[in-house]
Enzyme design. Sequence first.
Site, PDB file in Angstrom:
ATOM      1  N   LEU A   1      48.908  47.373   8.319  1.00  0.00           N
ATOM      2  CA  LEU A   1      47.791  48.137   8.882  1.00  0.00           C
ATOM      3  C   LEU A   1      46.972  47.260   9.820  1.00  0.00           C
ATOM      4  O   LEU A   1      45.792  46.981   9.559  1.00  0.00           O
ATOM      5  CB  LEU A   1      46.908  48.689   7.755  1.00  0.00           C
ATOM      6  CG  LEU A   1      47.606  49.549   6.692  1.00  0.00           C
ATOM      7  CD1 LEU A   1      46.634  49.934   5.597  1.00  0.00           C
ATOM      8  CD2 LEU A   1      48.242  50.772   7.316  1.00  0.00           C
ATOM      9  N   PRO A   2      47.576  46.802  10.927  1.00  0.00           N
ATOM     10  CA  PRO A   2      46.795  45.989  11.867  1.00  0.00           C
ATOM     11  C   PRO A   2      45.671  46.835  12.461  1.00  0.00           C
ATOM     12  O   PRO A   2      45.833  48.048  12.643  1.00  0.00           O
ATOM     13  CB  PRO A   2      47.826  45.580  12.922  1.00  0.00           C
ATOM     14  CG  PRO A   2      48.901  46.610  12.840  1.00  0.00           C
ATOM     15  CD  PRO A   2      48.925  47.067  11.408  1.00  0.00           C
ATOM     16  N   HIS A   3      44.541  46.200  12.729  1.00  0.00           N
ATOM     17  CA  HIS A   3      43.420  46.946  13.279  1.00  0.00           C
ATOM     18  C   HIS A   3      42.511  46.020  14.072  1.00  0.00           C
ATOM     19  O   HIS A   3      42.545  44.805  13.897  1.00  0.00           O
ATOM     20  CB  HIS A   3      42.637  47.654  12.171  1.00  0.00           C
ATOM     21  CG  HIS A   3      42.223  46.755  11.047  1.00  0.00           C
ATOM     22  ND1 HIS A   3      43.095  46.375  10.052  1.00  0.00           N
ATOM     23  CD2 HIS A   3      41.054  46.151  10.765  1.00  0.00           C
ATOM     24  CE1 HIS A   3      42.457  45.597   9.192  1.00  0.00           C
ATOM     25  NE2 HIS A   3      41.219  45.423   9.613  1.00  0.00           N
ATOM     26  N   ALA A   4      41.725  46.641  14.939  1.00  0.00           N
ATOM     27  CA  ALA A   4      40.812  45.869  15.787  1.00  0.00           C
ATOM     28  C   ALA A   4      39.683  46.768  16.259  1.00  0.00           C
ATOM     29  O   ALA A   4      39.843  47.983  16.372  1.00  0.00           O
ATOM     30  CB  ALA A   4      41.562  45.302  16.990  1.00  0.00           C
TER      31      ALA A   4
END
Length: 154
Positions: free
Chosen positions: A64-67
């Site tokens: 769950l990569p996020h930015a």
Amino acid sequence: MDISSLLAPGAVRVLGHLTSKKRLFQEIGEIMSIVHGLNPSIAVDGLQERESLGPTGVGHGIALPHARLQELDKIIGVFFRIEKPLDYDSVDRQPVDLVFALFAPKDSGVDHLKALALVSRTMRDAGVVTKLRANNDPAKLHAILTEARAPQAA
């Protein structure tokens, strides 16, 4: 908030083989550019900056990569199913084949956390994950994700 408000149909893809997490992030950046008009390097840089704080591979083949990005005015996502699982430095050291990347405005505050929690709950649903892994059609994958009813937090 529901996943259909976060995930455009064009932001769902099936990928064959990726050689690295960096390449995955570049693919995510390209989709962000195509679907949302965002400069791909901004998306990639945001993901890499967040990843430097700790891996976003949550286990069981899911990342769950996020930015948070200054350039956005709403929360948006990208979903990939990877046919050949990718080494991702996940918490359980297992390779990743399901990736739901989430991007939020810099000042989104609690809404970003709510969106991340919604995606996390959905991706922890064994029935949803089984259906995702059994399909190669991006339209079906989008339908599975947007029709899923994630259990509510207690």
